[in-house]
Design a protein around this motif. Structure first.
Motif, PDB file in Angstrom:
ATOM      1  N   LEU A 303       0.830  -1.198   0.000  1.00  9.41           N
ATOM      2  CA  LEU A 303       0.000   0.000   0.000  1.00  9.41           C
ATOM      3  C   LEU A 303       0.867   1.252   0.000  1.00  9.41           C
ATOM      4  O   LEU A 303       1.716   1.435   0.875  1.00  9.41           O
ATOM      5  CB  LEU A 303      -0.925   0.007   1.216  1.00  9.41           C
ATOM      6  N   VAL A 304       0.636   2.108  -1.006  1.00 13.22           N
ATOM      7  CA  VAL A 304       1.298   3.404  -1.084  1.00 13.22           C
ATOM      8  C   VAL A 304       0.240   4.431  -1.464  1.00 13.22           C
ATOM      9  O   VAL A 304      -0.437   4.280  -2.480  1.00 13.22           O
ATOM     10  CB  VAL A 304       2.426   3.422  -2.137  1.00 13.22           C
ATOM     11  N   VAL A 305       0.094   5.459  -0.640  1.00  9.72           N
ATOM     12  CA  VAL A 305      -0.841   6.547  -0.937  1.00  9.72           C
ATOM     13  C   VAL A 305      -0.047   7.839  -0.918  1.00  9.72           C
ATOM     14  O   VAL A 305       0.512   8.221   0.110  1.00  9.72           O
ATOM     15  CB  VAL A 305      -1.990   6.605   0.092  1.00  9.72           C
ATOM     16  N   VAL A 306       0.026   8.507  -2.057  1.00  7.95           N
ATOM     17  CA  VAL A 306       0.832   9.719  -2.168  1.00  7.95           C
ATOM     18  C   VAL A 306      -0.031  10.871  -2.640  1.00  7.95           C
ATOM     19  O   VAL A 306      -1.098  10.673  -3.230  1.00  7.95           O
ATOM     20  CB  VAL A 306       2.017   9.514  -3.140  1.00  7.95           C
ATOM     21  N   GLY A 307       0.445  12.084  -2.382  1.00 11.63           N
ATOM     22  CA  GLY A 307      -0.277  13.264  -2.844  1.00 11.63           C
ATOM     23  C   GLY A 307      -0.631  14.188  -1.700  1.00 11.63           C
ATOM     24  O   GLY A 307       0.010  14.212  -0.647  1.00 11.63           O
ATOM     25  N   GLY A 308      -1.676  14.950  -1.885  1.00 14.73           N
ATOM     26  CA  GLY A 308      -2.117  15.935  -0.911  1.00 14.73           C
ATOM     27  C   GLY A 308      -2.854  17.062  -1.596  1.00 14.73           C
ATOM     28  O   GLY A 308      -3.028  17.067  -2.824  1.00 14.73           O
ATOM     29  N   ASP A 309      -3.330  18.002  -0.799  1.00 22.83           N
ATOM     30  CA  ASP A 309      -4.070  19.155  -1.333  1.00 22.83           C
ATOM     31  C   ASP A 309      -5.279  18.719  -2.147  1.00 22.83           C
ATOM     32  O   ASP A 309      -5.627  19.324  -3.161  1.00 22.83           O
ATOM     33  CB  ASP A 309      -3.166  20.043  -2.188  1.00 22.83           C
ATOM     34  N   GLY A 310      -5.887  17.618  -1.711  1.00 16.35           N
ATOM     35  CA  GLY A 310      -7.118  17.178  -2.351  1.00 16.35           C
ATOM     36  C   GLY A 310      -6.961  16.169  -3.458  1.00 16.35           C
ATOM     37  O   GLY A 310      -7.954  15.600  -3.931  1.00 16.35           O
ATOM     38  N   LEU A 311      -5.725  15.903  -3.934  1.00 15.11           N
ATOM     39  CA  LEU A 311      -5.500  14.939  -5.016  1.00 15.11           C
ATOM     40  C   LEU A 311      -4.476  13.912  -4.582  1.00 15.11           C
ATOM     41  O   LEU A 311      -3.382  14.251  -4.141  1.00 15.11           O
ATOM     42  CB  LEU A 311      -5.018  15.658  -6.279  1.00 15.11           C
ATOM     43  N   TRP A 312      -4.822  12.631  -4.750  1.00 17.45           N
ATOM     44  CA  TRP A 312      -3.992  11.528  -4.261  1.00 17.45           C
ATOM     45  C   TRP A 312      -3.842  10.472  -5.340  1.00 17.45           C
ATOM     46  O   TRP A 312      -4.699  10.315  -6.200  1.00 17.45           O
ATOM     47  CB  TRP A 312      -4.611  10.896  -3.009  1.00 17.45           C
ATOM     48  N   ASN A 313      -2.750   9.734  -5.252  1.00 20.83           N
ATOM     49  CA  ASN A 313      -2.556   8.551  -6.098  1.00 20.83           C
ATOM     50  C   ASN A 313      -2.482   7.353  -5.165  1.00 20.83           C
ATOM     51  O   ASN A 313      -1.652   7.307  -4.255  1.00 20.83           O
ATOM     52  CB  ASN A 313      -1.267   8.678  -6.923  1.00 20.83           C
ATOM     53  N   VAL A 314      -3.370   6.394  -5.401  1.00 23.32           N
ATOM     54  CA  VAL A 314      -3.503   5.235  -4.516  1.00 23.32           C
ATOM     55  C   VAL A 314      -3.016   3.988  -5.234  1.00 23.32           C
ATOM     56  O   VAL A 314      -3.411   3.719  -6.375  1.00 23.32           O
ATOM     57  CB  VAL A 314      -4.972   5.049  -4.077  1.00 23.32           C
ATOM     58  N   HIS A 315      -2.150   3.217  -4.573  1.00 22.70           N
ATOM     59  CA  HIS A 315      -1.617   1.971  -5.129  1.00 22.70           C
ATOM     60  C   HIS A 315      -1.706   0.893  -4.057  1.00 22.70           C
ATOM     61  O   HIS A 315      -1.278   1.101  -2.915  1.00 22.70           O
ATOM     62  CB  HIS A 315      -0.156   2.158  -5.551  1.00 22.70           C
ATOM     63  N   VAL A 316      -2.248  -0.283  -4.422  1.00 26.51           N
ATOM     64  CA  VAL A 316      -2.354  -1.381  -3.460  1.00 26.51           C
ATOM     65  C   VAL A 316      -2.469  -2.699  -4.211  1.00 26.51           C
ATOM     66  O   VAL A 316      -2.966  -2.749  -5.347  1.00 26.51           O
ATOM     67  CB  VAL A 316      -3.572  -1.192  -2.527  1.00 26.51           C
ATOM     68  N   HIS A 317      -1.987  -3.781  -3.599  1.00 22.52           N
ATOM     69  CA  HIS A 317      -2.160  -5.139  -4.116  1.00 22.52           C
ATOM     70  C   HIS A 317      -3.220  -5.831  -3.262  1.00 22.52           C
ATOM     71  O   HIS A 317      -3.080  -5.895  -2.032  1.00 22.52           O
ATOM     72  CB  HIS A 317      -0.850  -5.934  -4.033  1.00 22.52           C
ATOM     73  N   VAL A 318      -4.274  -6.340  -3.889  1.00 21.68           N
ATOM     74  CA  VAL A 318      -5.393  -6.937  -3.161  1.00 21.68           C
ATOM     75  C   VAL A 318      -5.932  -8.146  -3.914  1.00 21.68           C
ATOM     76  O   VAL A 318      -5.672  -8.327  -5.104  1.00 21.68           O
ATOM     77  CB  VAL A 318      -6.553  -5.925  -2.974  1.00 21.68           C
ATOM     78  N   ASP A 319      -6.715  -8.969  -3.204  1.00 22.67           N
ATOM     79  CA  ASP A 319      -7.455 -10.048  -3.852  1.00 22.67           C
ATOM     80  C   ASP A 319      -8.814  -9.556  -4.334  1.00 22.67           C
ATOM     81  O   ASP A 319      -9.338 -10.052  -5.324  1.00 22.67           O
ATOM     82  CB  ASP A 319      -7.662 -11.220  -2.875  1.00 22.67           C
ATOM     83  N   ASP A 320      -9.386  -8.596  -3.613  1.00 25.32           N
ATOM     84  CA  ASP A 320     -10.712  -8.077  -3.956  1.00 25.32           C
ATOM     85  C   ASP A 320     -10.552  -6.671  -4.534  1.00 25.32           C
ATOM     86  O   ASP A 320     -10.577  -5.676  -3.811  1.00 25.32           O
ATOM     87  CB  ASP A 320     -11.599  -8.049  -2.707  1.00 25.32           C
TER      88      ASP A 320
END
Length: 579
Positions: A303-320
């Motif tokens: 899980l990596v969540v980067v950004g700020g000021d209202g805009l984010w880039n979300v990255h994650v490895h999941v089964d669902d």
């Protein structure tokens, strides 16, 4: 042209660094992909880093284009300046161009919206961390060594904070080592950059001793290698010379394959791990993102969540994957959602779950500017890549589209004059992967429609390409759009809000009424003759435009047929093709 050394970190230095980083990652991409074993051995870290920086470059170039002034010459990055712009200390006057804050802000934003994969997302946060420090001085034209040291330190710290569970022996370790080395450097930006590079290089060589998966595979961390490559470009920015090649172990590891003496290297995302990679941009408040982090951390890993000021880039490895997207919907507005299944031959399958799909003999890959046109092209058998207004696709995205087509032979339709170099780079890359690619330089989606109409997969490849090229070349193209700002055009000065009619790429008509401008454009195009008129309406264009043009053709141009399509969010109000 030789690189011009720069003693200060200013807007032009940012532009130069981005360009040099992109070229360096382009050269190192395959090597970095080949050693990618952590967190997933999917062989795409180099490609993801390249795409992330490519997006940053595009954003910085857009800022410079908006500030472009006449006169002067260009430095190695392509920026214009004159001898009067640089004082005896080496600092340049950028009063007529973007400020340092403008440039680093664009760099960080471009990387954020274009970040790909785990390492690309972390790199985006590293650049954002630097930008946060470098924009504190507002409109300051440049920063010196002290400011660069602070920027590198904050970059490393913010990247660690963005990762849910930091692991040593990764790009995070390399970034921290670069910041530590920079802290001990005295002097100007060149000395700081050189120290950061040397510290990062030493840390990269040591990564196998920190992460067992790397030691077993006999490789260094791929993301760390990418960061060292970017820092080498920073050294070249300030000195005019690139550091020598990094001497590190590079035992080749194919995606899902084995390193020397190993069945296959695996990290914490070993076989039986999450099946999907989910990435999306998210518009959300800080509090909602904090809740999102906790929920996604429970759903998967990496899980990596980067950004700020209202805009984010979300990255994650999941089964669902659905649950990961649903969590984003609850937090705010997710968009540009990308879901990748870790399929055959990667770290999450046994390799026996399903056989590789047989390649088709031939396919057409087309860039299209709207959902309606994408549906039209898909129905005609093409593999499409949607280009949203203001978001032109990168070369890596075109390469991925070619791979998705899964054919031995591919006809590539960029459908935009500004994409010709991007498409050429993608075609060249696809050829190195064994795909026969022919690039037809279509400048509009209506030319692509004409080419697709005569496409016959049963013909010999060369004959098919010639026929499609001839059909596209025989189609004149036009568009009707609304001016965003005052500017000089080939038809005179236009004001913001004016309706513009462009024929073959040049402004030919300026007016106030959409229907009148569209009718004038059509008359001028048909004055040279034609047999078929293709009209593609954007989502903001009134149906009355198509109705009036169809009536105009029936009344004034005998034996000319008209076809109307709905293009969706294509940017222009109307696209016109005349064959």
């Amino acid at each position: 042209m030789a690189q011009v050394p720069q003693r200060f970190f200013d807007a032009l230095a940012v532009r130069t660094w981005c360009g040099l980083s992109l070229r360096a990652l382009g050269r190192a991409r395959e090597e970095i992909d080949a050693i990618n074993v952590y967190p997933v051995a999917d062989g795409d870290t180099g490609t993801n880093l390249y795409l992330t920086v490519e997006s940053a470059v595009a954003a910085v170039e857009a800022v410079f284009a908006a500030h472009e002034v006449d006169g002067g010459t260009r430095d190695a990055s392509g920026a214009r300046y004159t001898s009067e712009d640089q004082d005896a200390s080496g600092a340049r006057d950028t009063a007529d161009g973007p400020s340092l804050a403008d440039a680093v802000g664009a760099m960080a934003h471009g990387a954020l919206i274009g970040a790909r994969g785990n390492s690309g997302t972390i790199l985006a946060q590293l650049l954002r961390g630097m930008a946060q420090v470098l924009t504190e001085r507002g409109d300051s034209a440049h920063t010196e060594g002290h400011g660069l040291r602070l920027a590198l330190r904050h970059a490393a710290a913010s990247a660690r904070q963005a990762v849910a569970h930091p692991v040593e022996g990764t790009v995070l370790t390399v970034a921290s080592a670069a910041a530590d080395a920079a802290d001990g450097a005295e002097g100007d930006c060149a000395e700081v950059a050189r120290a950061a590079y040397e510290g990062a290089r030493a840390a990269l060589v040591a990564t196998p001793s920190q992460l067992p998966v790397l030691e077993r595979a006999g490789v260094v961390d791929a993301g760390g290698h990418g960061l060292v490559t970017v820092l080498a470009a920073l050294v070249e920015t300030f000195t005019g010379r690139a550091p020598g090649p990094v001497a590190v172990p590079h035992a080749r590891v194919e995606p899902g394959g084995a390193g020397p003496g190993e069945e296959r290297a695996t990290g914490e995302c070993a076989e039986g791990g999450p099946a999907f990679e989910v990435i999306y941009l998210l518009e959300a408040e800080d509090a909602a993102v904090a809740r999102l982090r906790r929920r996604l951390d429970a759903l998967g890993d990496s899980l990596v969540v980067v950004g700020g000021d209202g805009l984010w880039n979300v990255h994650v490895h999941v089964d669902d994957a659905g649950a990961a997207v649903e969590a984003g919907v609850e937090a705010g507005r997710p968009y540009r959602i990308r879901i990748t299944h870790f399929g055959h031959g990667d770290a999450h399958t046994t390799g026996a779950e399903r056989p590789p799909r047989e390649r088709a003999q031939r396919a057409v890959v087309a860039v299209v500017p709207g959902e309606g046109l994408a549906a039209l092209y898909t129905e005609a058998g093409a593999t499409t890549l949607l280009a949203r207004p203001g978001e032109p696709p990168a070369s890596g995205e075109l390469v991925q589209a070619v791979r998705r087509a899964h054919a031995r032979e591919v006809v590539l339709l960029p459908n935009d004059a500004d994409l010709r170099h991007t498409a050429a780079a993608a075609a060249e890359q696809a050829r190195t992967e064994g795909v026969r690619v022919a690039l037809i330089p279509t400048r509009s989606a209506v030319q692509g429609i004409a080419a697709l109409a005569v496409h016959e997969p049963e013909r010999r490849f060369d004959e098919d390409v010639v026929a499609m090229t001839s059909a596209a070349g025989a189609t004149r193209h036009a568009e009707v759009t609304v001016a965003e700002r005052q500017s000089w055009t080939t038809a005179g000065i236009c004001q913001a809000g004016d309706v513009l009619g462009l024929i073959d790429g040049d402004v030919a008509v300026i007016g106030a009424d959409v229907c009148e401008v569209a009718a004038t454009v059509l008359d001028r195009m048909l004055s040279a003759g034609g047999e078929l008129v293709t009209l593609v309406l954007g989502d903001e264009a009134p149906q009355a435009v198509a109705d009036r043009l169809e009536a105009r053709v029936r009344e004034a141009y005998l034996a000319v047929d008209t076809v109307v399509h709905r293009g969706g969010r294509q940017g222009a109000l109307l696209l016109v093709g005349v064959e």
